[in-house]
Design a protein around this motif. Structure first.
Motif, PDB file in Angstrom:
ATOM      1  N   GLY A  42       0.722  -1.143   0.052  1.00  0.00           N
ATOM      2  CA  GLY A  42       0.112  -0.021   0.194  1.00  0.00           C
ATOM      3  C   GLY A  42       1.040   1.281  -0.041  1.00  0.00           C
ATOM      4  O   GLY A  42       0.291   2.313  -0.395  1.00  0.00           O
ATOM      5  N   SER A  43       2.015   1.207   0.344  1.00  0.00           N
ATOM      6  CA  SER A  43       2.678   2.581   0.585  1.00  0.00           C
ATOM      7  C   SER A  43       4.374   2.062   0.452  1.00  0.00           C
ATOM      8  O   SER A  43       4.767   1.101   0.702  1.00  0.00           O
ATOM      9  N   VAL A  44       5.105   3.452   0.052  1.00  0.00           N
ATOM     10  CA  VAL A  44       6.662   3.036  -0.144  1.00  0.00           C
ATOM     11  C   VAL A  44       6.939   2.859   1.434  1.00  0.00           C
ATOM     12  O   VAL A  44       7.982   2.067   1.395  1.00  0.00           O
ATOM     13  N   GLN A  45       6.472   3.481   2.336  1.00  0.00           N
ATOM     14  CA  GLN A  45       7.035   3.355   3.764  1.00  0.00           C
ATOM     15  C   GLN A  45       6.777   2.052   4.048  1.00  0.00           C
ATOM     16  O   GLN A  45       7.417   1.475   4.834  1.00  0.00           O
ATOM     17  N   ALA A  46       5.535   1.371   3.980  1.00  0.00           N
ATOM     18  CA  ALA A  46       5.410  -0.049   4.301  1.00  0.00           C
ATOM     19  C   ALA A  46       6.215  -0.784   3.585  1.00  0.00           C
ATOM     20  O   ALA A  46       6.535  -1.784   4.296  1.00  0.00           O
ATOM     21  N   VAL A  47       6.545  -0.704   2.326  1.00  0.00           N
ATOM     22  CA  VAL A  47       7.575  -1.464   1.735  1.00  0.00           C
ATOM     23  C   VAL A  47       8.963  -1.416   2.455  1.00  0.00           C
ATOM     24  O   VAL A  47       9.777  -2.368   2.726  1.00  0.00           O
ATOM     25  N   SER A  48       9.300  -0.111   2.731  1.00  0.00           N
ATOM     26  CA  SER A  48      10.557   0.111   3.403  1.00  0.00           C
ATOM     27  C   SER A  48      10.666  -0.585   5.051  1.00  0.00           C
ATOM     28  O   SER A  48      11.551  -1.444   5.330  1.00  0.00           O
ATOM     29  N   GLU A  49       9.682  -0.664   5.618  1.00  0.00           N
ATOM     30  CA  GLU A  49       9.439  -1.218   6.914  1.00  0.00           C
ATOM     31  C   GLU A  49       9.434  -2.797   6.861  1.00  0.00           C
ATOM     32  O   GLU A  49      10.078  -3.567   7.685  1.00  0.00           O
ATOM     33  N   HIS A  50       8.859  -3.326   5.840  1.00  0.00           N
ATOM     34  CA  HIS A  50       9.005  -4.771   5.533  1.00  0.00           C
ATOM     35  C   HIS A  50      10.345  -5.314   5.221  1.00  0.00           C
ATOM     36  O   HIS A  50      10.930  -6.233   5.735  1.00  0.00           O
ATOM     37  N   ALA A  51      10.986  -4.474   4.270  1.00  0.00           N
ATOM     38  CA  ALA A  51      12.469  -4.675   3.981  1.00  0.00           C
ATOM     39  C   ALA A  51      13.486  -4.752   5.159  1.00  0.00           C
ATOM     40  O   ALA A  51      14.246  -5.658   5.552  1.00  0.00           O
ATOM     41  N   ALA A  52      13.166  -3.698   6.124  1.00  0.00           N
ATOM     42  CA  ALA A  52      13.917  -3.575   7.454  1.00  0.00           C
ATOM     43  C   ALA A  52      13.781  -5.061   8.326  1.00  0.00           C
ATOM     44  O   ALA A  52      14.630  -5.549   8.919  1.00  0.00           O
ATOM     45  N   ALA A  53      12.374  -5.397   8.156  1.00  0.00           N
ATOM     46  CA  ALA A  53      11.898  -6.651   9.033  1.00  0.00           C
ATOM     47  C   ALA A  53      12.859  -7.853   8.492  1.00  0.00           C
ATOM     48  O   ALA A  53      13.112  -8.865   9.379  1.00  0.00           O
ATOM     49  N   VAL A  54      12.841  -7.994   7.038  1.00  0.00           N
ATOM     50  CA  VAL A  54      13.514  -9.193   6.504  1.00  0.00           C
ATOM     51  C   VAL A  54      15.069  -8.741   6.786  1.00  0.00           C
ATOM     52  O   VAL A  54      15.699  -9.948   6.996  1.00  0.00           O
ATOM     53  N   ARG A  55      15.922  -7.867   6.752  1.00  0.00           N
ATOM     54  CA  ARG A  55      17.095  -7.622   7.088  1.00  0.00           C
ATOM     55  C   ARG A  55      17.242  -8.249   8.497  1.00  0.00           C
ATOM     56  O   ARG A  55      18.141  -8.530   8.702  1.00  0.00           O
ATOM     57  N   GLU A  56      16.235  -7.543   9.371  1.00  0.00           N
ATOM     58  CA  GLU A  56      16.594  -8.008  10.812  1.00  0.00           C
ATOM     59  C   GLU A  56      16.523  -9.581  11.087  1.00  0.00           C
ATOM     60  O   GLU A  56      17.011 -10.068  12.025  1.00  0.00           O
ATOM     61  N   ARG A  57      16.007 -10.316  10.112  1.00  0.00           N
ATOM     62  CA  ARG A  57      16.004 -11.834  10.075  1.00  0.00           C
ATOM     63  C   ARG A  57      17.285 -12.354   9.478  1.00  0.00           C
ATOM     64  O   ARG A  57      17.140 -13.467   9.301  1.00  0.00           O
ATOM     65  N   GLY A  58      18.094 -11.510   8.872  1.00  0.00           N
ATOM     66  CA  GLY A  58      19.280 -12.175   8.731  1.00  0.00           C
ATOM     67  C   GLY A  58      19.411 -12.392   7.070  1.00  0.00           C
ATOM     68  O   GLY A  58      20.177 -12.759   6.579  1.00  0.00           O
ATOM     69  N   LEU A  59      18.310 -11.581   6.143  1.00  0.00           N
ATOM     70  CA  LEU A  59      18.456 -12.179   4.833  1.00  0.00           C
ATOM     71  C   LEU A  59      18.688 -10.931   4.111  1.00  0.00           C
ATOM     72  O   LEU A  59      18.363  -9.782   4.259  1.00  0.00           O
ATOM     73  N   SER A  60      19.234 -11.353   2.951  1.00  0.00           N
ATOM     74  CA  SER A  60      19.545 -10.283   1.825  1.00  0.00           C
ATOM     75  C   SER A  60      18.453 -10.419   0.620  1.00  0.00           C
ATOM     76  O   SER A  60      17.789 -11.568   0.548  1.00  0.00           O
ATOM     77  N   TRP A  61      18.382  -9.480  -0.181  1.00  0.00           N
ATOM     78  CA  TRP A  61      17.557  -9.613  -1.330  1.00  0.00           C
ATOM     79  C   TRP A  61      18.213 -10.398  -2.504  1.00  0.00           C
ATOM     80  O   TRP A  61      19.319  -9.983  -2.817  1.00  0.00           O
ATOM     81  N   GLY A  62      17.549 -11.331  -3.229  1.00  0.00           N
ATOM     82  CA  GLY A  62      18.250 -11.844  -4.559  1.00  0.00           C
ATOM     83  C   GLY A  62      17.665 -10.666  -5.444  1.00  0.00           C
ATOM     84  O   GLY A  62      17.822  -9.381  -5.414  1.00  0.00           O
ATOM     85  N   ILE A  63      17.859 -11.115  -6.872  1.00  0.00           N
ATOM     86  CA  ILE A  63      17.296 -10.089  -7.687  1.00  0.00           C
ATOM     87  C   ILE A  63      15.735 -10.263  -8.360  1.00  0.00           C
ATOM     88  O   ILE A  63      15.287 -11.349  -8.119  1.00  0.00           O
ATOM     89  N   ALA A  64      15.295  -9.263  -8.751  1.00  0.00           N
ATOM     90  CA  ALA A  64      13.939  -9.180  -9.168  1.00  0.00           C
ATOM     91  C   ALA A  64      13.998  -9.275 -10.554  1.00  0.00           C
ATOM     92  O   ALA A  64      14.861  -9.022 -11.394  1.00  0.00           O
ATOM     93  N   GLY A  65      12.869  -9.923 -11.264  1.00  0.00           N
ATOM     94  CA  GLY A  65      12.620 -10.142 -12.676  1.00  0.00           C
ATOM     95  C   GLY A  65      12.574  -8.652 -13.239  1.00  0.00           C
ATOM     96  O   GLY A  65      11.667  -7.756 -12.793  1.00  0.00           O
TER      97      GLY A  65
END
Length: 281
Positions: A42-65
């Motif tokens: 729903g928002s860029v802010q929500a995406v940023s918060e989701h990404a921060a939560a993923v990083r806190e779990r020790g994960l990096s991103w692969g690549i997008a298509g």
């Protein structure tokens, strides 16, 4: 390098939150981003918060298509460009650093140089848009002769050709996606990877090949899990990738429908072990 869980590449129908949970459970270092899931937040802010939560779990991103067909009809290409900035905004908010696409290695109507000019012009446009968003683009060449020989005019199907196209584009944010299967079926060796650097490689895939087919008989969508058969010199391949100083995601993409019929935890435990072997060898 880090082991990346790409559920789609494994043929596993996992939603994004489940993929994240499973990546953590099975000691992957990363997981593929999901732009559709990001858009639903729903928002860029929500995406940023989701990404921060993923990083806190020790994960990096692969690549997008890359959602833009480099060889599609002109109207399809133009329409995809219109929608691209919105996707790039979400990916940037999530901290994703790269997108990838494959180069179709043949054409029924366009001769090699005509197809080259088409890809060069479109690659330049796409690369500039990604550069403005701080993103890289990976191009994957497709090696199997059983695929690139099926239409009248063969096109790029080797590392050398892919690198020549990138060099001629002049785009500093474009590199290659290396797949051991395409490297093998293109008849390449570790020597062909010599001189590559981390800046040249955007993503890496490792797969093995069938024992009952020669190199030129291998089918693109019929592979084996890494280290299963020993047909592909994965030790030589991964050693060359390490020598290049590569730091990004490594995933498995075997195109084996049987994996989706097995318990998902069993599949991911096995894949994680194979990736760990490749990365730490």
């Amino acid at each position: 390098m880090f082991a990346n869980l790409s559920a789609g590449a494994l043929g596993l129908p996992l939603d994004h939150p489940t993929a994240i949970d499973l990546a953590v459970r099975h000691d992957f270092g990363g997981v593929d981003p999901d732009p559709t899931y990001f858009a639903g937040l729903g928002s860029v802010q929500a995406v940023s918060e989701h990404a921060a939560a993923v990083r806190e779990r020790g994960l990096s991103w692969g690549i997008a298509g890359l959602p833009v067909p480099l060889d599609g009809p002109a109207e399809t290409f133009r329409a995809a460009l219109v929608d691209l900035p919105a996707t790039l905004e979400l990916l940037r908010a999530a901290g994703v650093t790269a997108l990838g696409t494959w180069v179709r290695p043949m054409h029924e109507e366009l001769r090699y140089r005509e197809n080259w000019r088409l890809h060069l012009s479109r690659l330049s446009v796409v690369a500039e848009l990604l550069a403005d968003a701080g993103l890289r683009l990976g191009l994957e060449y497709i090696g199997p002769k059983t695929f690139w020989s099926t239409e009248r005019f063969p096109f790029i199907h080797s590392l050398r050709e892919a690198r020549e196209l990138i060099a001629e584009s002049g785009a500093s944010n474009v590199g290659v996606i290396l797949d051991s299967y395409h490297w093998y079926t293109a008849g390449e060796s570790a020597e062909d990877l010599a001189g590559l650097t981390d800046a040249d490689i955007v993503s890496v895939d490792i797969n093995d090949a069938r024992t009952d087919r020669s190199r030129d008989e291998q089918q693109d969508l019929d592979r084996r899990l890494p280290f299963d058969t020993g047909v592909i010199d994965l030790d030589g391949f991964t050693a060359a990738v390490r020598e290049a100083g590569y730091t990004g995601p490594v995933k498995v993409e075997p195109f084996m429908p049987s994996l989706a019929k097995e318990p998902v935890d069993d599949v991911l435990a096995d894949v994680s072990h194979r990736l760990a072997r490749a990365i730490s060898a």
